[in-house]
Design a protein around this motif. Structure first.
Motif, short mmCIF file in Angstrom:
data_model
loop_
_atom_site.label_atom_id
_atom_site.label_comp_id
_atom_site.label_asym_id
_atom_site.label_seq_id
_atom_site.Cartn_x
_atom_site.Cartn_y
_atom_site.Cartn_z
N THR A 18 34.05 63.17 101.50
CA THR A 18 34.34 62.84 100.11
C THR A 18 34.78 61.38 99.99
O THR A 18 34.39 60.67 99.06
CB THR A 18 35.45 63.78 99.57
OG1 THR A 18 35.21 65.10 100.04
CG2 THR A 18 35.45 63.77 98.06
N THR A 402 36.67 67.72 81.37
CA THR A 402 35.25 67.49 81.61
C THR A 402 34.38 68.73 81.39
O THR A 402 33.29 68.64 80.83
CB THR A 402 35.04 66.95 83.05
OG1 THR A 402 35.90 65.84 83.23
CG2 THR A 402 33.59 66.53 83.26
N GLU A 403 34.85 69.87 81.85
CA GLU A 403 33.97 71.05 81.81
C GLU A 403 33.63 71.47 80.39
O GLU A 403 32.59 72.09 80.15
CB GLU A 403 34.60 72.20 82.59
CG GLU A 403 34.69 71.84 84.08
CD GLU A 403 35.23 72.95 84.93
OE1 GLU A 403 34.73 73.15 86.04
OE2 GLU A 403 36.18 73.63 84.47
N ARG A 440 34.38 64.15 94.42
CA ARG A 440 34.54 65.58 94.69
C ARG A 440 33.37 66.37 94.10
O ARG A 440 32.82 67.28 94.75
CB ARG A 440 35.88 66.10 94.13
CG ARG A 440 36.18 67.52 94.57
CD ARG A 440 37.67 67.84 94.51
NE ARG A 440 38.16 68.01 93.17
CZ ARG A 440 38.04 69.14 92.45
NH1 ARG A 440 37.44 70.20 92.97
NH2 ARG A 440 38.54 69.21 91.23
N LEU A 441 32.96 66.02 92.89
CA LEU A 441 31.80 66.69 92.31
C LEU A 441 30.56 66.51 93.19
O LEU A 441 29.77 67.44 93.37
CB LEU A 441 31.49 66.14 90.90
CG LEU A 441 32.54 66.37 89.81
CD1 LEU A 441 31.96 66.01 88.44
CD2 LEU A 441 33.03 67.81 89.78
N ALA A 443 30.54 65.77 96.50
CA ALA A 443 30.73 66.43 97.79
C ALA A 443 30.57 67.94 97.67
O ALA A 443 30.12 68.60 98.61
CB ALA A 443 32.11 66.09 98.36
N GLU A 444 30.92 68.47 96.52
CA GLU A 444 30.77 69.92 96.31
C GLU A 444 29.42 70.24 95.67
O GLU A 444 29.22 71.34 95.16
CB GLU A 444 31.93 70.44 95.45
CG GLU A 444 33.28 70.30 96.17
CD GLU A 444 34.46 70.77 95.34
OE1 GLU A 444 34.26 71.16 94.17
OE2 GLU A 444 35.60 70.73 95.87
N HIS A 445 28.53 69.27 95.67
CA HIS A 445 27.15 69.48 95.17
C HIS A 445 27.13 69.97 93.73
O HIS A 445 26.33 70.82 93.37
CB HIS A 445 26.41 70.46 96.09
CG HIS A 445 26.44 70.03 97.52
ND1 HIS A 445 25.73 68.95 98.00
CD2 HIS A 445 27.14 70.50 98.58
CE1 HIS A 445 25.99 68.79 99.28
NE2 HIS A 445 26.84 69.71 99.66
N ARG A 446 28.04 69.39 92.96
CA ARG A 446 28.07 69.72 91.53
C ARG A 446 27.42 68.62 90.70
O ARG A 446 27.20 68.81 89.49
CB ARG A 446 29.52 69.93 91.09
CG ARG A 446 30.14 71.15 91.75
CD ARG A 446 31.65 71.11 91.80
NE ARG A 446 32.27 71.24 90.51
CZ ARG A 446 33.58 71.29 90.31
NH1 ARG A 446 34.42 71.20 91.36
NH2 ARG A 446 34.09 71.42 89.12
N LEU A 447 27.16 67.48 91.31
CA LEU A 447 26.52 66.36 90.61
C LEU A 447 25.86 65.48 91.67
O LEU A 447 26.50 65.16 92.68
CB LEU A 447 27.60 65.55 89.85
CG LEU A 447 27.12 64.56 88.80
CD1 LEU A 447 26.44 65.28 87.63
CD2 LEU A 447 28.29 63.74 88.29
N PRO A 448 24.59 65.09 91.45
CA PRO A 448 23.95 64.19 92.43
C PRO A 448 24.63 62.82 92.43
O PRO A 448 25.13 62.37 91.40
CB PRO A 448 22.51 64.07 91.91
CG PRO A 448 22.32 65.21 90.96
CD PRO A 448 23.67 65.49 90.38
N ASP A 450 23.51 59.79 92.51
CA ASP A 450 23.01 58.73 91.62
C ASP A 450 23.52 58.92 90.20
O ASP A 450 23.83 57.94 89.50
CB ASP A 450 21.48 58.63 91.67
CG ASP A 450 20.78 59.93 91.31
OD1 ASP A 450 21.45 60.99 91.23
OD2 ASP A 450 19.56 59.91 91.10
N GLU A 451 23.66 60.17 89.78
CA GLU A 451 24.21 60.39 88.45
C GLU A 451 25.71 60.07 88.41
O GLU A 451 26.21 59.52 87.44
CB GLU A 451 23.97 61.84 88.00
CG GLU A 451 22.50 62.15 87.81
CD GLU A 451 22.30 63.50 87.12
OE1 GLU A 451 22.76 63.69 85.98
OE2 GLU A 451 21.67 64.38 87.74
#
Lengths: 471, 471, 471
Positions: A18, A402-403, A440-441, A443-448, A450-451
Motif C-alpha cells: 500500500t 465517499t461510498e 488502500r482502495l 491495494a484492496e482492488h477497489r479502484l484501478p 490509473d483512476e
C-alpha cells in the motif's frame, strides 16, 4: 534530543504494498500549485509586504491550536503574551514565551499541530533536532534571524510556496484597502477576498445595528428597511467580486435556514435592528439570510460556504479577559436534514447555485451530509474542518463520505488558517492522506491505480479550482 | 477442541513493521505495576482475606458482561443462579451453571469478555484447551480446587498481580469498616476507597430522604437544612480521605450541571427531601450537587470523576425479579457542551480543580470531549468506558481524542471492574492497545519511537498516578 | 481505457498475512447458496418469467443509487428517462440514457455501486474494459443482446445465481397473485413474500383510510373499528404465511413504540381513519401498531423487521415531478433506547418473539443497538443498511457491534435490492467483508482460525436461515 526528520513516507500506511502505491500517487500531486480557497491570513501582509516580527508573534500568539493546548495544561494565557482586553499585564518578552512553548512541546505529540510545526521547523528553517526546553533559545535565535531576511517577506514566501490562489476573508464593512493596494502594486500574486457577512446578518453579533447602519453609509442604500438592506448586501457582493471574490462564507451556530414571506422578513428585520429578537427569532433571521444569500448567489454566481456548529466563546472568563478566538470555541451537535430544508425547498434543484457544506460534527458525515450531497445538485461537501483538519479526521471524512457521495461531490482541501507559514505543511498532510486513502482502495482492488491517480489530482487541484470557480 | 493460546503478539497490528514496533513499546510497559484508580472490587475481600467460593460464584454470577450475553440468547437468569429478589427459585448447583456457561462460550467470540476469560483460564489456571461443553466439568474441577489454595486468597492475588494501588468505591453512608480492618491489619497492600455520593445527592435514588437522614446521624450534622447537608458531605469526604481516598465518583443519568443561588438550593433541597421533585427538578438538583462537589474538591483536593449517560434498569421485568446491575443498563445520547457550562463557568479555570470526564456515547469524543479537554485546565478525559473497554473501543478513543486533546489530557486506564481475577487481563489489553496505537504513529512517521516509548510509560503508569494524585 | 478486472483478493486487507487468512475463510463461504431474506425484487418476474427489456430499463431506471448520483452532479432526471408523474417529457431512447450514464461513470469511483456494476459487467456479461463514454455503445449492444437469451430469464438467473431463498415485500392489500402463479407453476424456486403493512398502519401514508377500507373488504372484517381492524391484519398475516412469509417489515420515520389502553387505541384509530391525527398522534399510532404487530408475532411466529429513520421524499420538487423512491430519502438521527421501551416493557423478555433492528444512523451501533441486543432476548441486529451497505459501512458495523453484542445477536446479510442482477455482487461484497473482519481478528490473535471459519459460515448461511426461520 531526538533528530527532527520529515520521513518521505510519513502518513503513508505501513504495509509495503500500500505504501508503494501511496508513494506513486503522491509523486504526481506533491508539486502541484497550492490553491487555498478558504483561509484567514491577513491581507495587509501581502499589501505591505513587511517583515514578520519575532517567532512568538508569528508562531504562538496567533495560533489558537497552540495556546489552547498549553492553556489546557494549566499555562496562563498572560504568560504566553496573549493580549488582554481587560488590561491584565501580559508577558512582553518573546523569548520567555518561546521557552514556555518549548517546554510544553511534548504535549503536542500525536496532534496535527506537531506535524505542521515540525514541517515548518525543518523545511522552512532547517532545524535538525526536535524542539525542547534544551534547544529553545537556539531555535528562537535562528528563526528570529531568518525572519529579518528578504526571503521571509510575505510575497516571497507566497511565491516560494507555489501558492496559486489564496483567499482571505473580509466583512462587507471592510473597505478592502489591502486588496486594493495589492492590485495597484502590480504584484501578480493570486490573493483574493471572500465575503463573510456575519457581522451584518447575525442579530447576535456585537454591534449588529451599528454594523447595518455603517453598511448603509458605505453603499448609499437605506438599510433601515428590508429592501434597502438587501440591496446594500448585493452592492457589497459586487464590490467584493471586483477584488476577485468567488465565494461567500457563513459561520452560524447552526445550519438552520428559513423561508419567510417578505412581510415577515420586514418585521423580523425591524426587530433585529431594534435589538428585540428573541434567541429563536435571531436564529430564524440568520436562517432567512442564508436563503437570501443563496438567492443572490444564483444571480451573481458567488459560491456559498456554510460553516455551522461552533459554540463560540464557551469560556466567559477567557472571553472577558482576552476576547474572541482564544481557543474556547467548542463544537456542538449539528443537524442538517431538517435545518437546510427551507433553503433546499426553494433553491435545491437550481444548477446555478453551489453550496459547500462543512461540519464540526462528524456524526453527520455518513448519516446526513453524504446522502444530501449525493442527491441535491446544489450541494457539495467541504473538507474535514478545524478540529478534524488532521490525519485521522481526514481519513474518517473519506471513509464515511465517499461510498455515498463519491469523490466528485467534494471540493478538495481548505487550510482555513491564520498561520501563513504552515500552509504548505497543511496542504502536504491533506495530499498525503488523500493518497493514503486512495492507495488502500487500490491495494484492496477497489479502484484501478490509473483512476486513483486521476482522483488524486482532482482532489488536489482540479476540483478545488472548479468548485471555487478559480479557473 | 481448539488449543487455548495467548499469543505474545495478540492485539498488535498484523503488519510486520508495525508489530515489531508495538512489541518493543510493550516490552517496556508490560511489567509496570498495575495502578487501578477506579473499580468496584469488594473491600471485604482484602479485609477478611478469605478463600473465594466456587467458579460460578466467582466468574459468572457477579459478571454482568457474562450473564447479559447469555440472557440475550434466551438463557433464563434463574438458570444462571442469579439471585431473585422476587423470590423466584434459582439454580443452586454451581456445576450446572458452569456447564450452561460453557455451552454458550462460542457467543463471546470477538468480545473482550472472551479475551479476559481466556487470559484468566490460561494465565491463572493453566488451561490448554478453549472452554466448551466438552471440557466444562474438567474446567470446573480445576478452578474449584485452585480456589481452595492459599495462592488464591485476595491479598496473595493482589501481590502476585503486582497491583500497586486499587481503589474501591463506597457510599458516604459506608462506615469503611473493611478499609479500617485493612489498615489495622498492618497489611501493606494499596487498597483505598473512593467517595461515591449518588445515594445522598440524587433525589431519584431509592431511599434518598432516609439516606440523607442517616448521613446526618453519622456526621452529627443537621441534614434537614442545606447548610448542614453540605457540611455533612464535606465531613464524610474528610473521613474518606483518611482512608486514602483521592477521588470522588459521580454516576448521573446526564452530564447536567447547575449553578443556583443559595436560596434556590435551599428550596430545591427541601423539595427533594420531601420527595416532591419533578423529573426536571431532580435533574437540576443532581447538577447543582456536581457543582457543589467541584467547589469542595477545590478545597480538599479530591479529584472528581463524572460518569454520565447510562439509562439504569432499562428492563423493568429484570429489575423487579432480579434488581439492579443485571446487565440491563443501556447507554443513551449524552451532551456535554451545554450541560457542563454552569460548572465550568464557575470553576473551569481554577487550576486547583481536576475533573475526569467519561462517556458511553462515543459520538462526543471528537466533537465535545476532546475540544473541551483541549481547552479547559480543569478537564481531563477518562479512558473508554464500560461497553467501550475493548480493543476497538480503545482504538476509537485514541483515534478520536488524541489529535485535539493530545495524550496529556488523558489519565491512563481504569479497569472499573468487580471481577478481581480479570484485572491483569484488562490492564494488559489496554497496554497492548496503547502500544498498538503508538506503533502506528511511529510506523507512519508521525511520532519518533523514543517519544512513543515515553508516552507508553506515561499512559500506563505516570499519568495515572499523577491524575489520581497517587504519587 | 482501463482493463476491467475482478481481482480474486478484492476487499481483502493488503497485509499479506491477513489477506491469506481472509482468502482461506472466503474459500469456505464463497459458494454457499444465497439466502436473501429481505429485498424488493418484483415477484412478477418469477411468475411470468419474461425477458428483461433493454439495459437502461434494467440497470439505470430502477436503481436509485445510480440516478441519484447523476442527479447530484446536475444531470436532469428527465434526461435519464425517469418517468414523470407530472407529465414532463422524458428521454425515450435507452441508448442515449445509457451514454449519459457511461459518461458519468467516473463519479462512482469509490462507491459500492461501482463495485456491484463492475461485477455484473464482468461476471454476467463478460466485459473486459471499464465502462466509459468511449465504449458505451459496445456495452449497450452486448448487454441488450444477452438480455434476449433464455439464460437471462428471471428463473434461469435465480438458478444460476444459486439463490436458495428470495423474499419479496408486499402490502397486506396485495392479492399475492404473482406468488400464487409461482406456486401453481410448479417451479421449485424459493421465492416467498414478506408482510409490509405500512400502507394500512401509517395514518400519514397516502390513502390510509381508503387502504383500511380495502383491507376490510379483502378480509371480510369490519375495519371501521379497532377490533375488526386488528382481526383483518391478522387475517392477512395468515394469508401471507400461506405464501411462505416468515417475516414482517416496518418502515417507520422513527423507532417509536407505544403501549396504549384499548380505549385509547380505539379513539386514536377513529381519529386516524377520519384523517384528524396530529403529527404526534400519527407517530403514536404507528408506535402502537409496532407493539400490536409484536403481539401478533408472538402468536403466529412471524419475525419482525424494523427499518426506521428515513426522511422520505425530502425533495418536494423531485417528489412532485417524479414521485416516491427517487433517491431523495435522507436518513435522520434515530433514537432507540427510549423509543423501543414501551414495546420492550411489554414483550421484551418473551423468547417466542424475534425483532430484527436496522438503522441508518450509525451513531447508535455501539451506543444503543449493541447494548440493547446484547441484553434483550427478543432483539437481534440486522446488517448495515442502505447507505451503509458498502465495504466501509460493513466494517464499521462489525467493529462497533461485535464487542458488545457478539456475532450471535446478528442475522447475516440482506441485499434489500430491486436490482436483481446485482444480488450475487452484493452478497459477495458482504462475504468478503465479513472474512476481512474475521481475518483481522485471527491475524491479531483475537480469535483462532477454526472458530473464525465457523463464524464465517454462520454469518453467510446458518444465522440467516435461523433468524428468518427458513430452515
Amino acid at each position: 534530543m531526538s533528530a527532527l526528520t520529515l520521513h518521505p513516507d510519513r502518513l503513508f500506511p505501513a504495509d509495503e504494498t500500500t505504501r508503494a502505491i501511496a508513494r506513486r500517487l503522491y509523486q504526481e500531486v506533491k508539486d502541484l500549485p497550492i490553491v487555498s480557497p478558504h483561509g484567514h491570513t491577513d491581507p495587509s501582509w501581502f499589501a505591505d509586504n513587511e517583515l514578520f516580527p519575532n517567532p512568538a508573534e508569528l508562531l504562538i500568539k496567533p495560533d489558537h491550536y497552540v495556546f489552547r493546548m498549553l492553556y489546557s495544561l494549566g499555562v496562563p494565557l498572560v504568560d504566553l503574551g496573549i493580549p488582554s482586553k481587560a488590561g491584565l499585564p501580559v508577558e512582553q518578552d518573546p523569548k520567555k514565551i518561546w521557552r514556555l512553548f518549548a517546554k510544553h512541546y511534548y504535549a503536542f505529540r500525536g496532534t496535527p499541530s506537531r506535524m505542521w510545526l515540525d514541517y515548518v521547523f525543518k523545511e522552512v528553517f532547517g532545524f535538525e533536532e526536535i524542539l525542547s526546553d534544551k534547544n529553545a533559545d537556539a531555535y528562537y535565535e535562528r528563526i528570529n534571524s531568518a525572519l529579518q531576511t528578504e526571503a521571509f517577506r510575505p510575497r516571497a514566501l507566497m511565491e516560494r510556496y507555489n501558492i496559486e490562489w489564496l483567499a482571505t476573508t473580509e466583512s462587507p464593512l471592510d473597505d478592502l484597502r489591502h486588496h486594493k493596494k495589492i492590485r495597484e502594486s502590480g504584484w501578480k500574486g493570486g490573493v483574493i477576498t471572500a465575503y463573510r457577512p456575519d457581522p451584518v446578518v447575525d442579530p447576535d453579533f456585537e454591534g449588529f445595528a451599528d454594523n447595518v447602519a455603517r453598511l448603509g453609509k458605505i453603499t448609499g442604500e437605506d438599510t433601515t428597511n428590508w429592501k434597502g438592506y438587501l440591496a446594500a448586501l448585493k452592492n457589497r457582493r459586487e464590490y467584493f467580486k471586483s477584488f476577485g471574490a468567488t465565494s461567500t462564507d457563513h459561520g452560524h451556530p447552526t445550519a438552520q435556514t428559513s423561508d419567510l414571506s417578505v412581510a415577515e422578513c420586514e418585521k423580523l428585520f425591524a426587530k433585529a435592528l431594534a435589538g428585540q429578537c428573541s434567541k429563536q427569532e435571531a436564529e430564524t433571521f440568520r436562517g432567512q439570510m442564508l436563503t437570501e444569500m443563496a438567492g443572490m448567489s444564483i444571480e451573481d454566481g458567488l459560491v456559498m460556504q456554510i460553516h455551522p456548529g461552533s459554540f463560540r466563546n464557551h469560556n466567559p472568563h477567557v472571553f472577558e479577559k482576552f476576547g474572541r478566538d482564544k481557543g474556547a470555541d467548542i463544537p456542538s451537535q449539528t443537524e442538517y436534514v431538517n435545518a437546510l430544508k427551507p433553503l433546499l425547498d426553494k433553491y435545491g434543484n437550481d444548477n446555478r447555485l453551489s453550496i459547500i457544506l462543512f461540519t464540526l460534527d462528524e456524526t453527520v458525515y455518513s448519516r446526513e451530509l453524504a446522502p444530501l450531497a449525493g442527491h441535491y445538485p446544489v450541494l457539495k461537501l467541504g473538507p474535514s474542518w478545524w478540529f478534524h483538519d488532521s490525519p485521522e479526521g481526514m481519513r474518517r471524512f473519506r471513509e464515511q463520505i465517499t461510498e455515498t457521495a463519491g469523490f466528485y461531490n467534494t471540493v478538495g482541501f481548505n487550510d482555513d488558517t491564520r498561520a501563513f507559514l504552515s500552509i504548505p505543511a497543511r496542504h502536504d498532510v491533506a495530499r498525503r492522506m488523500d493518497c493514503n486513502f486512495l492507495a488502500r482502495l487500490v491495494a484492496e482492488h477497489r479502484l484501478p491505480e490509473d483512476e486513483a491517480q486521476e482522483v488524486a489530482i482532482d482532489l488536489t487541484y482540479r476540483l478545488v479550482k472548479q468548485a471555487y470557480k478559480l479557473d
